[in-house]
Design an enzyme around this catalytic site. Structure first.
Site, PDB file in Angstrom:
ATOM      1  N   CYS A 112       0.812  -1.227   0.000  1.00 16.37           N
ATOM      2  CA  CYS A 112       0.000   0.000   0.000  1.00 16.37           C
ATOM      3  C   CYS A 112       0.840   1.270   0.000  1.00 16.37           C
ATOM      4  O   CYS A 112       0.317   2.361  -0.193  1.00 16.37           O
ATOM      5  CB  CYS A 112      -0.929  -0.015   1.193  1.00 16.37           C
ATOM      6  N   HIS A 257      -3.160   6.745   2.773  1.00 16.86           N
ATOM      7  CA  HIS A 257      -3.632   5.443   2.297  1.00 16.86           C
ATOM      8  C   HIS A 257      -4.974   5.179   2.969  1.00 16.86           C
ATOM      9  O   HIS A 257      -5.126   5.364   4.176  1.00 16.86           O
ATOM     10  CB  HIS A 257      -2.620   4.345   2.658  1.00 16.86           C
ATOM     11  N   ASN A 287     -10.481  -0.252   0.839  1.00 14.52           N
ATOM     12  CA  ASN A 287      -9.019  -0.234   0.766  1.00 14.52           C
ATOM     13  C   ASN A 287      -8.579  -0.826  -0.576  1.00 14.52           C
ATOM     14  O   ASN A 287      -8.814  -2.009  -0.836  1.00 14.52           O
ATOM     15  CB  ASN A 287      -8.472  -1.057   1.937  1.00 14.52           C
TER      16      ASN A 287
HETATM   17  N1  ACO Z   1     -18.216  -8.041  11.061  1.00 17.68           N
HETATM   18  C1  ACO Z   1     -18.574  -8.272  12.341  1.00 17.68           C
HETATM   19  N2  ACO Z   1     -17.677  -8.574  13.301  1.00 17.68           N
HETATM   20  C2  ACO Z   1     -16.395  -8.647  12.946  1.00 17.68           C
HETATM   21  C3  ACO Z   1     -15.953  -8.404  11.621  1.00 17.68           C
HETATM   22  C4  ACO Z   1     -16.932  -8.095  10.655  1.00 17.68           C
HETATM   23  N3  ACO Z   1     -16.641  -7.844   9.366  1.00 17.68           N
HETATM   24  N4  ACO Z   1     -14.607  -8.546  11.575  1.00 17.68           N
HETATM   25  C5  ACO Z   1     -14.206  -8.847  12.812  1.00 17.68           C
HETATM   26  N5  ACO Z   1     -15.285  -8.912  13.629  1.00 17.68           N
HETATM   27  C6  ACO Z   1     -15.332  -9.212  15.065  1.00 17.68           C
HETATM   28  C7  ACO Z   1     -14.116  -9.968  15.551  1.00 17.68           C
HETATM   29  O1  ACO Z   1     -14.294 -11.349  15.315  1.00 17.68           O
HETATM   30  C8  ACO Z   1     -14.122  -9.623  17.022  1.00 17.68           C
HETATM   31  O2  ACO Z   1     -15.062 -10.429  17.658  1.00 17.68           O
HETATM   32  P1  ACO Z   1     -14.760 -11.037  19.121  1.00 17.68           P
HETATM   33  O3  ACO Z   1     -14.601  -9.829  20.002  1.00 17.68           O
HETATM   34  O4  ACO Z   1     -15.955 -11.856  19.396  1.00 17.68           O
HETATM   35  O5  ACO Z   1     -13.475 -11.816  18.967  1.00 17.68           O
HETATM   36  C9  ACO Z   1     -14.667  -8.183  17.047  1.00 17.68           C
HETATM   37  O6  ACO Z   1     -15.322  -7.982  15.792  1.00 17.68           O
HETATM   38  C10 ACO Z   1     -13.597  -7.131  17.215  1.00 17.68           C
HETATM   39  O7  ACO Z   1     -12.557  -7.427  16.294  1.00 17.68           O
HETATM   40  P2  ACO Z   1     -11.260  -6.556  16.194  1.00 17.68           P
HETATM   41  O8  ACO Z   1     -10.278  -7.247  15.335  1.00 17.68           O
HETATM   42  O9  ACO Z   1     -10.850  -6.151  17.590  1.00 17.68           O
HETATM   43  O10 ACO Z   1     -11.822  -5.281  15.457  1.00 17.68           O
HETATM   44  P3  ACO Z   1     -11.056  -3.953  15.184  1.00 17.68           P
HETATM   45  O11 ACO Z   1     -11.859  -2.827  15.710  1.00 17.68           O
HETATM   46  O12 ACO Z   1      -9.607  -4.049  15.569  1.00 17.68           O
HETATM   47  O13 ACO Z   1     -11.103  -3.847  13.595  1.00 17.68           O
HETATM   48  C11 ACO Z   1      -9.840  -4.186  11.584  1.00 17.68           C
HETATM   49  C12 ACO Z   1     -10.514  -4.847  12.777  1.00 17.68           C
HETATM   50  C13 ACO Z   1     -10.867  -3.335  10.865  1.00 17.68           C
HETATM   51  C14 ACO Z   1      -9.299  -5.251  10.644  1.00 17.68           C
HETATM   52  C15 ACO Z   1      -8.691  -3.314  12.128  1.00 17.68           C
HETATM   53  O14 ACO Z   1      -7.847  -4.093  12.951  1.00 17.68           O
HETATM   54  C16 ACO Z   1      -7.859  -2.691  11.044  1.00 17.68           C
HETATM   55  O15 ACO Z   1      -8.330  -1.801  10.346  1.00 17.68           O
HETATM   56  N6  ACO Z   1      -6.572  -3.111  10.926  1.00 17.68           N
HETATM   57  C17 ACO Z   1      -5.646  -2.552   9.975  1.00 17.68           C
HETATM   58  C18 ACO Z   1      -6.041  -3.031   8.653  1.00 17.68           C
HETATM   59  C19 ACO Z   1      -5.214  -2.426   7.587  1.00 17.68           C
HETATM   60  O16 ACO Z   1      -4.954  -1.259   7.612  1.00 17.68           O
HETATM   61  N7  ACO Z   1      -4.847  -3.237   6.651  1.00 17.68           N
HETATM   62  C20 ACO Z   1      -4.256  -2.837   5.463  1.00 17.68           C
HETATM   63  C21 ACO Z   1      -2.813  -2.601   5.485  1.00 17.68           C
HETATM   64  S1  ACO Z   1      -2.067  -3.083   4.049  1.00 17.68           S
HETATM   65  C22 ACO Z   1      -3.094  -2.858   2.808  1.00 17.68           C
HETATM   66  O17 ACO Z   1      -3.785  -1.886   2.776  1.00 17.68           O
HETATM   67  C23 ACO Z   1      -3.224  -3.870   1.697  1.00 17.68           C
END
Ligand code: ACO
Length: 330
Positions: A112, A257, A287
């Site tokens: 990214c 990004h 994304n």
């Molecule tokens: N729908 C409903 N619930 C969900 C979903 C979904 N789509 N996805 C995860 N959950 C649940 C999880 O299972 C978890 O449940 P649990 O508490 O029962 O275990 C709960 O929601 C909380 O999950 P978290 O992982 O703590 O959620 P968070 O608020 O951290 O968000 C996310 C997750 C959106 C992936 C976040 O960590 C993030 O944005 N990370 C960075 C991602 C990123 O930037 N990636 C790209 C970099 S490189 C590139 O761009 C190619």
């Protein structure tokens, strides 16, 4: 330090718009969860479009916007984590498609952060007398590697392409970029190569492959990538500003990004800047990895809100782990 001028921008999004609601048909998720945790409302998903075809369309639009003939391009830099082929490179396929017959072609895979890496590479080539115009094309078809059984990743990604024509200018420019390969296992998608009839040893997974991933699809440790992003993004902008002799307040626009609106909010807070200075397209694009910054730049450039002479920061982070920031005058 020699600077750059963005002569024109272009982008392309597939017609097919997929709402958050559409994921509820096969995943335990909701529009509310995706919207509040990521800022994403919908994304475009390719049907017949390929990575190279989206890139070629964005490139043609950037050339038209720059009033530049394809033959004027000396160097074509393409960025992608989702190329259609191992070989030839996307840059070669796009070059052939758009008729940029005088362009040398290089592909970059910096995830990214790829567009910002390419922008800096363009500037370095432009500093030599024999390269006058560079076309950067960033195209991604992340739907082709997303794991549609993993609700924590597949809802994040979209497809699309962004491009721009760049030339050298006597103008403000500074950058900060780097990588941390010790985090390679935090986000990856594996090329699955067949084994030759001459391979006898049992398959030994390396450090990256020890992750609980499936072949062919993208794995991400969202929490750790999130933590890296919220540090790397503001730091790269701060460091680039320092090199430029500017304080972040002097920036007119930040084009981050587009991975998660909460990451952008944290980064803007750390920089002491209001969210109004960040251009966001994540709500309708999701994304799109390396394509997200040039697509957002194209939107901003055609919004009527960006003016020549304004100062922009672009900042990206991604698999690798990579990060990059650049500050320049539009
Ligand atoms: N729908 C409903 N619930 C969900 C979903 C979904 N789509 N996805 C995860 N959950 C649940 C999880 O299972 C978890 O449940 P649990 O508490 O029962 O275990 C709960 O929601 C909380 O999950 P978290 O992982 O703590 O959620 P968070 O608020 O951290 O968000 C996310 C997750 C959106 C992936 C976040 O960590 C993030 O944005 N990370 C960075 C991602 C990123 O930037 N990636 C790209 C970099 S490189 C590139 O761009 C190619």
């Amino acid at each position: 330090m020699i600077g750059i001028r963005i002569c024109g921008t272009g982008s392309y999004l597939p017609d097919n718009v997929v709402t958050n609601e559409a994921f509820t048909a096969f995943l335990d998720t909701s529009d509310e969860w995706i919207r509040t945790r990521t800022g994403i409302v919908s994304r475009h998903i390719a049907d017949s479009d390929t990575t190279w075809s989206m890139g070629a369309k964005a490139a043609q639009r950037a050339l038209t916007d720059a009033n530049c003939a394809p033959e004027e391009i000396d160097l074509l830099l393409a960025t992608s984590v989702t190329p259609d082929y191992y070989t030839p490179s996307i840059s070669c396929v796009v070059q052939g498609e758009i008729g940029a017959k005088n362009a040398a072609c290089i592909d970059l895979n910096c995830a990214c952060a790829g567009f910002v890496y390419a922008l800096d590479m363009a500037r370095r080539y432009l500093a030599c007398d024999d390269v006058n115009k560079v076309l950067i094309v960033s195209s991604e078809r992340l739907s082709g590697i997303s794991d549609y059984e993993d609700r924590s990743t597949c809802v994040l990604f979209g497809d699309g392409a962004g491009a721009c024509v760049v030339e050298a200018a006597d103008a403000l420019y500074a950058f900060d970029m780097g990588a941390d390969g010790t985090g390679a296992h935090l986000m990856f998608g594996r090329h699955v190569l067949h084994r030759s009839p001459f391979s006898k040893a049992p398959f030994v997974p390396n450090k990256i492959l020890e992750n609980p991933s499936k072949d062919h699809v993208l794995y991400m440790d969202g929490h750790k990538v999130y933590k890296f992003a919220t540090q790397a993004m503001p730091l790269s902008v701060e460091n680039a500003c320092k090199k430029a002799g500017l304080s972040p307040e002097a920036l007119d626009w930040i084009i981050p990004h587009q991975a998660n609106v909460r990451i952008v909010q944290t980064a803007m807070k750390r920089l002491g800047l209001p969210m109004e200075k960040a251009w966001l397209s994540i709500d309708h694009c999701g994304n799109t990895s390396s394509a997200s910054i040039p697509m957002a730049l194209d939107e901003l450039a055609h919004s009527g809100k960006l003016h020549r002479g304004q100062t922009i920061a672009v900042t990206g982070f991604g698999a690798g782990l990579t990060y990059a920031g650049a500050v320049f005058a539009y």
